[in-house]
Design a protein around this motif. Structure first.
Motif, short mmCIF file in Angstrom:
data_model
loop_
_atom_site.label_atom_id
_atom_site.label_comp_id
_atom_site.label_asym_id
_atom_site.label_seq_id
_atom_site.Cartn_x
_atom_site.Cartn_y
_atom_site.Cartn_z
N UNK A 1 0.83 -1.21 0.00
CA UNK A 1 0.00 0.00 0.00
C UNK A 1 0.86 1.26 0.00
N UNK A 2 1.95 1.24 0.75
CA UNK A 2 2.84 2.41 0.76
C UNK A 2 3.47 2.62 -0.61
N UNK A 3 3.85 1.53 -1.27
CA UNK A 3 4.44 1.63 -2.62
C UNK A 3 3.46 2.26 -3.59
N UNK A 4 2.20 1.85 -3.53
CA UNK A 4 1.20 2.39 -4.44
C UNK A 4 0.87 3.84 -4.10
N UNK A 5 0.81 4.17 -2.80
CA UNK A 5 0.53 5.55 -2.40
C UNK A 5 1.66 6.49 -2.82
N UNK A 6 2.90 5.99 -2.77
CA UNK A 6 4.07 6.81 -3.13
C UNK A 6 4.40 6.73 -4.61
N UNK A 7 3.58 5.98 -5.37
CA UNK A 7 3.79 5.82 -6.82
C UNK A 7 5.19 5.28 -7.13
N UNK A 8 5.61 4.30 -6.37
CA UNK A 8 6.91 3.68 -6.60
C UNK A 8 6.84 2.73 -7.80
N UNK B 1 -5.53 -5.27 -7.08
CA UNK B 1 -5.12 -6.04 -8.25
C UNK B 1 -4.85 -5.20 -9.50
N UNK B 2 -5.71 -4.24 -9.88
CA UNK B 2 -5.44 -3.49 -11.12
C UNK B 2 -4.12 -2.73 -11.08
N UNK B 3 -3.82 -2.09 -9.95
CA UNK B 3 -2.59 -1.29 -9.88
C UNK B 3 -1.34 -2.16 -9.89
N UNK B 4 -1.45 -3.40 -9.43
CA UNK B 4 -0.28 -4.27 -9.37
C UNK B 4 -0.11 -5.07 -10.66
N UNK B 5 -1.21 -5.68 -11.12
CA UNK B 5 -1.10 -6.65 -12.23
C UNK B 5 -1.48 -6.09 -13.59
N UNK B 6 -2.18 -4.96 -13.64
CA UNK B 6 -2.67 -4.45 -14.93
C UNK B 6 -2.04 -3.12 -15.33
N UNK B 7 -0.95 -2.75 -14.70
CA UNK B 7 -0.33 -1.44 -14.98
C UNK B 7 0.93 -1.53 -15.83
N UNK B 8 1.21 -2.72 -16.34
CA UNK B 8 2.34 -2.87 -17.25
C UNK B 8 3.70 -2.93 -16.58
N UNK B 9 3.73 -3.29 -15.30
CA UNK B 9 5.03 -3.39 -14.63
C UNK B 9 5.81 -4.60 -15.14
N UNK B 10 7.13 -4.53 -15.04
CA UNK B 10 7.99 -5.63 -15.47
C UNK B 10 7.70 -6.87 -14.63
N UNK B 11 7.59 -8.04 -15.29
CA UNK B 11 7.30 -9.30 -14.61
C UNK B 11 8.29 -10.36 -15.06
N UNK B 12 8.66 -11.24 -14.15
CA UNK B 12 9.53 -12.36 -14.50
C UNK B 12 9.26 -13.51 -13.54
N UNK B 13 9.70 -14.70 -13.90
CA UNK B 13 9.52 -15.90 -13.09
C UNK B 13 10.86 -16.32 -12.52
N UNK B 14 10.86 -16.71 -11.25
CA UNK B 14 12.11 -17.09 -10.59
C UNK B 14 12.24 -18.62 -10.58
N UNK B 15 13.34 -19.10 -11.22
CA UNK B 15 13.63 -20.53 -11.29
C UNK B 15 14.88 -20.85 -10.48
N UNK B 16 15.13 -22.14 -10.29
CA UNK B 16 16.32 -22.58 -9.55
C UNK B 16 17.44 -23.00 -10.50
N UNK B 17 17.29 -22.76 -11.78
CA UNK B 17 18.33 -23.08 -12.77
C UNK B 17 19.12 -21.80 -13.06
N UNK B 18 20.45 -21.90 -13.02
CA UNK B 18 21.31 -20.71 -13.10
C UNK B 18 21.02 -19.85 -14.32
N UNK B 19 20.94 -20.46 -15.50
CA UNK B 19 20.76 -19.68 -16.72
C UNK B 19 19.40 -18.98 -16.74
N UNK B 20 18.38 -19.64 -16.21
CA UNK B 20 17.07 -19.00 -16.13
C UNK B 20 17.09 -17.85 -15.12
#
Length: 657
Positions: A485-492, A521-540
């Protein structure tokens, strides 16, 4: 300048080169013999001034032309005195004075605002007064003007200071009291110390103020004006126009170009003030000391951003040092021969220096210089190859590490928001890996930096970019929700990292989103922020770390105007050419929806791979099995997989995440 000269066989080509790059354009119109050195000095010193002034005037004219062609701003309503207003002479005079003062102040303010504004952030419709546009026109061609000054200053300054350079000739017969007369080296028709020579030196004194002193003052003033925006990493029109002076240097050493110019001017001109002509050897000693100190300082402080630039600066300083040492040795050699002539040429000097001829001394000096350059070249190549293999984030455009910036008032570049139960081990890896990939990065992690849980909002406020590590339970944590909530209020700016391993609290993005309060949900998932998946394989993991790094850098002051910033890590798989050592035929069953599309994409990216989409395996070496919710909807695919297992055909499986 130093009254030292190498044999003609070594300096013929250098003299020809000096004549080519000389700024003495008077010889194009009349032979040098037809012009006195005073007139030649006028042409040398003033012609570049006229060229630079023409260049700056062109920039102003082009700006004003565009300004006049632009539509005028809308007129604003102004209140004035009514038809019956009667103003006395004194009041009218005071009003005119106040109006003129206000006009001057507003003009100065508009110019300052234009210079201190990043023009790329100003809309095209932004109206400026003509004087502000003229100032920006001056800045438009300032880079070209600075380059011209950089090229002209050493040559012109040397020509100016040569006005004091005289050559003494002995006119007394042998055995009588020594009597000498001195003439200018640049114009042997002018005797030094006469009224004619005094007029030339007075003219040269004025040009010293314009060129050596003036250029040094100009460089220093421009760099001083850039101090605050450079330290704050907030570029404006002035810092962009003067980038030629500071862009290659580290932020703490942004002023080094002015110091380097002072060194050049001293070695090419001001050194004449060190000693009289008969004591010119002292100048060589001083030049050797200056070059030695400069090489040591360069090696210690390393003011350049690029490692190879620092090595090159040290190498050129050492080469110059060796040349001054060589000139000192030849001067000593010739003076010994002149004062203590032996029975054979070089006999007296050989007893002192060990060289029987001046040519032999110069040859050894050249060998020593070439050896020093070779050592530096080999060392530089080895060092650059080692640095190129260090796994740090680099820019694709420059092959250099990015410039990491932090907005004033902030403490951390990145905040790792996570829940301890399912995300603590992963964010610890992210922090450690980013610190290796981006040296100097400051990352907030609660186990390392949290001092007071009550100040959690303050920690978020002092952070540039927030990373939300999405795992099971994250959106149910009270402290995580405080951070969110603080991140969204401060527009981080946000970076979303999704845990992939179900055993570590991972899940699909839809599952993790369902745990988030709907209002967030809209401000977090629908605002075009960078997304990635974390794997346990080094190259990924490296792919995910690059995505995080790009999002982080795009929010830093230096790259704010960019929409993408391609990065790479030396040695990563994506940067290596990958191909099959022998031919591979990949079978994508027509009954496995999506398999043929993936197989075609693999064949496009890897040479030596062909794709078969027949109903039977045939001569295929591998089978591709594409797994999703509808994979086994066609029974024929199950039969093909069974047959492939019986035939011991290797099966490569890929599944949708």
């Amino acid at each position: 300048t130093y009254s030292a000269r190498l044999p003609d066989k070594y300096t013929g080509w250098t003299d020809n080169l000096a004549n080519v790059i000389s700024v003495d354009w008077s010889g194009f119109f009349l032979p040098e013999q037809c012009l006195g050195y005073g007139l030649r000095l006028l042409a040398i010193a003033l012609s570049p001034v006229a060229l630079i002034a023409l260049l700056m005037g062109t920039g102003i004219a082009l700006r004003l032309r565009r300004w006049r062609a632009a539509p005028p701003p809308r007129p604003t309503e102004s209140s004035g005195s009514g038809p019956g207003a009667d103003t006395g002479l004194v009041e009218a005079t005071m009003s005119m004075f106040e109006a003129s003062t206000t006009s001057v102040m507003s003009a100065v303010s508009a110019i300052a605002e234009a210079i201190n504004t990043d023009e790329s952030t100003v809309s095209a419709s932004h109206a400026r007064p003509w004087h502000a546009e003229a100032a920006l026109g001056l800045l438009d061609l300032t880079p070209a003007g600075l380059v011209l000054i950089f090229c002209f200053v050493p040559s012109i300054s040397a020509s100016i200071f040569r006005s004091w350079s005289c050559q003494a000739y002995t006119i007394s017969p042998p055995g009588e009291e020594l009597e000498q007369v001195s003439y200018m080296r640049q114009d042997a028709s002018v005797e030094c110390g006469t009224d004619e020579h005094d007029s030339i030196t007075r003219l040269a004194t004025g040009f010293v103020v314009i060129w050596p002193v003036g250029s040094l003052v100009l460089y220093s003033a421009l760099l001083l004006a850039c101090y605050k925006p450079l330290q704050a990493k907030s570029p404006n029109a002035l810092t962009k126009a003067t980038a030629f002076l500071h862009r290659e240097y580290k932020r703490n050493w942004y002023w080094w170009e002015a110091a380097d110019l002072a060194r050049k001017l001293f070695l090419t001109g001001f050194v004449l003030l060190v000693a009289e002509e008969e004591d010119s050897f002292v100048r060589l000693v001083v030049a050797v000391l200056v070059c030695s100190c400069y090489a040591v300082v360069i090696a210690l402080v390393q003011p350049y951003k690029r490692f190879e630039d620092n090595i090159l600066a040290v190498a050129t300083s050492l080469v110059l040092l060796l040349l001054f040492l060589g000139a000192s040795w030849t001067t000593i050699f010739l003076n010994i021969e002149l004062r203590f002539p032996g029975d054979e040429p070089g006999q007296s000097a050989s007893a002192v220096l060990g060289f029987r001829s001046e040519n032999g001394l110069v040859n050894w000096m050249l060998v020593l210089t070439a050896a020093a350059l070779l050592i530096f070249l080999v060392g530089t190549i080895i060092a650059i190859r080692r640095l190129a293999k260090v796994p740090t984030i680099r820019l694709v455009s420059t092959k250099q590490p990015p410039e990491l910036a932090l907005v004033d008032g902030l403490t951390w570049h990145l905040f790792l928001s996570h829940i301890w139960s399912t995300g603590q081990d992963a964010v610890a890896v992210i922090k450690n890996e980013l610190k290796l990939l981006i040296p100097g990065i400051k990352i907030f992690l609660d186990v390392d930096d949290l001092k007071d849980i009550g100040s959690l909002e303050d920690y978020v406020d002092r952070t540039q970019v927030m990373l939300f590590f999405l795992s099971k339970g994250y959106f149910r944590s009270k402290n995580c929700l405080r951070e969110i909530r603080t991140s969204l209020e401060k527009s981080k700016p946000l970076v979303l990292v999704q845990e992939a391993d179900p055993a570590k609290g991972g899940g699909t993005l839809q599952e993790l989103r369902a745990q988030c309060p709907e209002v967030l949900q809209p401000e977090i998932f629908d605002s075009g922020w960078a997304q990635t998946t974390w794997h346990r394989i080094d190259e990924y993991q490296r792919v995910s770390l690059k995505i995080i790094s790009e999002a982080l850098l795009l929010c830093s002051p230096h790259y704010l105007n960019l929409t993408s910033l391609p990065l790479f890590i030396p040695g990563e798989v994506q940067g290596q050419p990958i191909s099959f050592s022998k031919s591979v035929v990949l079978w994508a069953s027509p009954f496995d929806e999506g398999a043929d599309e993936l197989a075609s994409e693999l064949a496009t990216n890897f040479s030596g791979l062909t794709v078969s989409t027949a109903e039977e395996a045939g001569d295929a070496t591998h089978m591709l099995l594409y797994l999703n919710a509808d994979t086994w909807s066609d029974e024929r695919l199950a039969e093909q997989v069974t047959q492939a297992r019986q035939d011991r055909l290797p099966i490569v499986m890929a599944h949708e995440n």
